[in-house]
Design an enzyme around this catalytic site. Structure first.
Site, PDB file in Angstrom:
ATOM      1  N   HIS A  82       0.843  -1.190   0.000  1.00  0.00           N
ATOM      2  CA  HIS A  82       0.000   0.000   0.000  1.00  0.00           C
ATOM      3  C   HIS A  82       0.876   1.236   0.000  1.00  0.00           C
ATOM      4  CE1 HIS A  82      -4.183   1.367   0.422  1.00  0.00           C
ATOM      5  NE2 HIS A  82      -3.611   2.484   0.825  1.00  0.00           N
ATOM      6  N   ASP A 161     -13.908   3.310   6.924  1.00  0.00           N
ATOM      7  CA  ASP A 161     -12.870   4.023   6.173  1.00  0.00           C
ATOM      8  C   ASP A 161     -13.439   4.617   4.897  1.00  0.00           C
ATOM      9  OD1 ASP A 161     -10.166   4.920   5.537  1.00  0.00           O
ATOM     10  OD2 ASP A 161     -10.309   3.467   3.913  1.00  0.00           O
ATOM     11  N   ARG A 168     -12.855  13.146   4.296  1.00  0.00           N
ATOM     12  CA  ARG A 168     -11.546  13.796   4.442  1.00  0.00           C
ATOM     13  C   ARG A 168     -11.125  14.468   3.148  1.00  0.00           C
ATOM     14  NH1 ARG A 168      -7.946   9.197   5.648  1.00  0.00           N
ATOM     15  NH2 ARG A 168      -6.282  10.731   5.569  1.00  0.00           N
ATOM     16  N   SER A 183      -6.522   4.792   8.341  1.00  0.00           N
ATOM     17  CA  SER A 183      -7.199   4.521   7.078  1.00  0.00           C
ATOM     18  C   SER A 183      -6.507   3.377   6.351  1.00  0.00           C
ATOM     19  CB  SER A 183      -7.181   5.799   6.217  1.00  0.00           C
ATOM     20  OG  SER A 183      -7.459   5.515   4.879  1.00  0.00           O
ATOM     21  N   LYS A 187      -7.810  -0.943   6.318  1.00  0.00           N
ATOM     22  CA  LYS A 187      -8.080  -1.683   5.064  1.00  0.00           C
ATOM     23  C   LYS A 187      -7.188  -2.913   4.983  1.00  0.00           C
ATOM     24  CE  LYS A 187      -7.585   1.877   2.111  1.00  0.00           C
ATOM     25  NZ  LYS A 187      -7.862   3.207   2.601  1.00  0.00           N
TER      26      LYS A 187
END
Ligand code: URA
Length: 452
Positions: A82, A161, A168, A183, A187
């Site tokens: 990620h 999220d 956001r 966040s 995930k």
């Protein structure tokens, strides 16, 4: 307990308890807390921060706010990667196929664009027919058969999220360490991979502007991941210049395909891809002690196996890659080339045809704004993405150029946006006259890992 008291407490810099955090997360998912109340708390967190314990509890509450995927019946080490968000970051589209072609299963849940940073799901949506809306069975099926799956956050996985991410994006509450860490890690924990490689971006086009804050984000995420029983490695990479040659959704899918085919590989992008792949490979159950991981990865690319895997991945999720290639760069898209002379003139100076120039800065933050202006991202939640909008660079930092050289081409389906974006683009470029070729620095700034 009520949400107003929780907002007031954080506004004054108080520490929220595990119960208060869970109350907030349950309330936004269940609908008892309104968007405007959630936004107020997000802003208070942005300004007052959260300590590690609060961040951990927020992450866990978000991760378990819906279903979680149990990958244990695959009986393998499942990898995930990620990025904390950058400009021109198409690494997932390249890394997933490379790893899957090596027999390393990658099960990934990605997001949409956030602020000036792009999102992998928006990029994949540029491929006609591609579906990122998978249910749990579909996700597991693709993971087992193709070896690489990339799904959007469905309503059932980490729904908290999904709600907070969208809020956001449009309330100026993106650049907060606890909000970014929770966040991303929520995930990651919900989608079940056992080992995670984190690409923590650092620079003007990233949420973390300096190595210290990028390092703090990286260690927070590693600590959360390991406390939840996952193996994590973080690679801090430079994001002062856009990554690769393109910024924008179709443009980046095209660049990823070219990279995998070996026809065009920008060296900064290649360095990041190879470093992330190497760390994923070392964490996998395919790696054999003493093996040269970098050579294995280079071979997956040069043999064409990684590109084949990319095509298989796109097809398995319903995408029609031939249709994408046929419509790419079609006549309906408006373009504007920007030359070195244009950039110099925009700064009120006179370009000299006989001089050479060197790029001292192609500012990632400014280029993220240019791509937003062109239509590649969202300013408000309901904005439609223009898949063809973006920037294609001919030149990169430290390239030596002449006045008539093209720096980049701007793309948009709306011609008026090209003119608006042009001035911002020129303001983001710094040139030096009469300079000689210099080698650029490696984009790999630091690797953070613990002993497993
Ligand atoms: N990527 C995410 O998934 N969340 C963030 O907050 C930032 C980047």
């Amino acid at each position: 307990m009520n949400i107003i008291e929780i907002i007031e407490k954080k506004k004054r810099g108080g520490k929220l308890s595990e119960e208060e955090i869970k109350f907030f997360v349950d309330g936004i998912v269940g609908g008892s807390i309104a968007d405007y109340q959630a936004s107020a708390l997000l802003m208070a967190i942005c300004i007052k921060g959260m300590d590690y314990e609060e961040t951990y509890h927020l992450t866990m509450a978000m991760a378990y706010s819906g279903d979680t995927i149990d990958m244990s019946d695959v009986g393998r080490v499942i990898l995930d990667k990620h990025s904390t968000g950058g400009v021109g970051d198409k690494t997932t589209l390249i890394i997933g196929p490379i790893m899957a072609s090596l027999g390393v299963p990658v099960g990934k849940m990605s997001g949409r664009g956030l602020g000036i940073t792009g999102g992998t799901i928006d990029k994949l949506d540029a491929i006609p027919g591609f579906s990122s809306q998978l249910d749990m069975d579909g996700f597991m099926e693709h993971l087992k058969t193709v070896g690489f799956v990339d799904a959007a956050q469905t309503l059932s996985l980490a729904p908290a999220d999904k709600i907070l991410y969208a809020l956001r994006d449009v309330t100026g509450t993106v650049d907060s360490l606890p909000l970014i860490a929770s966040s991303i890690m929520s995930k990651k924990l919900a989608s079940g991979a056992n080992s995670i490689v984190l690409d923590v971006k650092c620079g003007s086009g990233a949420f973390m502007k300096d190595p210290e804050s990028a390092g703090a984000l990286a260690t927070t995420m590693i600590d959360i991941g390991e406390r939840a029983g996952r193996k994590c490695v973080a690679v801090i990479t430079d994001m002062n210049e856009p990554l690769g040659y393109s910024v924008g959704n179709s443009l980046e899918v095209y660049e990823a395909a070219e990279f995998l085919k070996g026809t065009r590989q920008e060296k900064g992008l290649k360095a990041v891809v190879l470093e992330l792949c190497k760390n994923m490979y070392l964490l996998s159950d395919v790696y054999k002690e003493g093996e040269d991981a970098s050579a294995v990865i280079e071979e997956a690319l040069s043999s064409g196996r990684a590109y084949e895997k990319f095509l298989e991945f796109v097809k398995a999720q319903g995408g029609d890659f031939d249709a994408f290639m046929n419509s790419y760069n079609s006549s309906g898209v408006h373009k504007k080339e920007v030359t070195v002379a244009d950039v110099i003139s925009a700064k009120g100076m006179t370009p000299d045809e006989n001089s050479t120039y060197i790029f001292k800065s192609i500012d990632a933050g400014t280029m993220g704004n240019v791509s937003l202006k062109l239509g590649a991202g969202r300013v408000v939640k309901a904005d439609e993405i223009d898949p063809d909008a973006g920037i294609l660079f001919d030149k990169k930092m430290y390239d030596v150029v002449k006045a008539y050289d093209v720096v980049a081409t701007l793309y948009s389906s709306d011609e008026t946006k090209l003119t608006e974006a042009y001035d911002i683009f020129c303001s983001g470029i710094k040139l030096e006259e009469g300079a000689e070729a210099r080698y650029s620095k490696s984009p790999i700034l630091q690797i953070i890992k613990r002993d497993f």
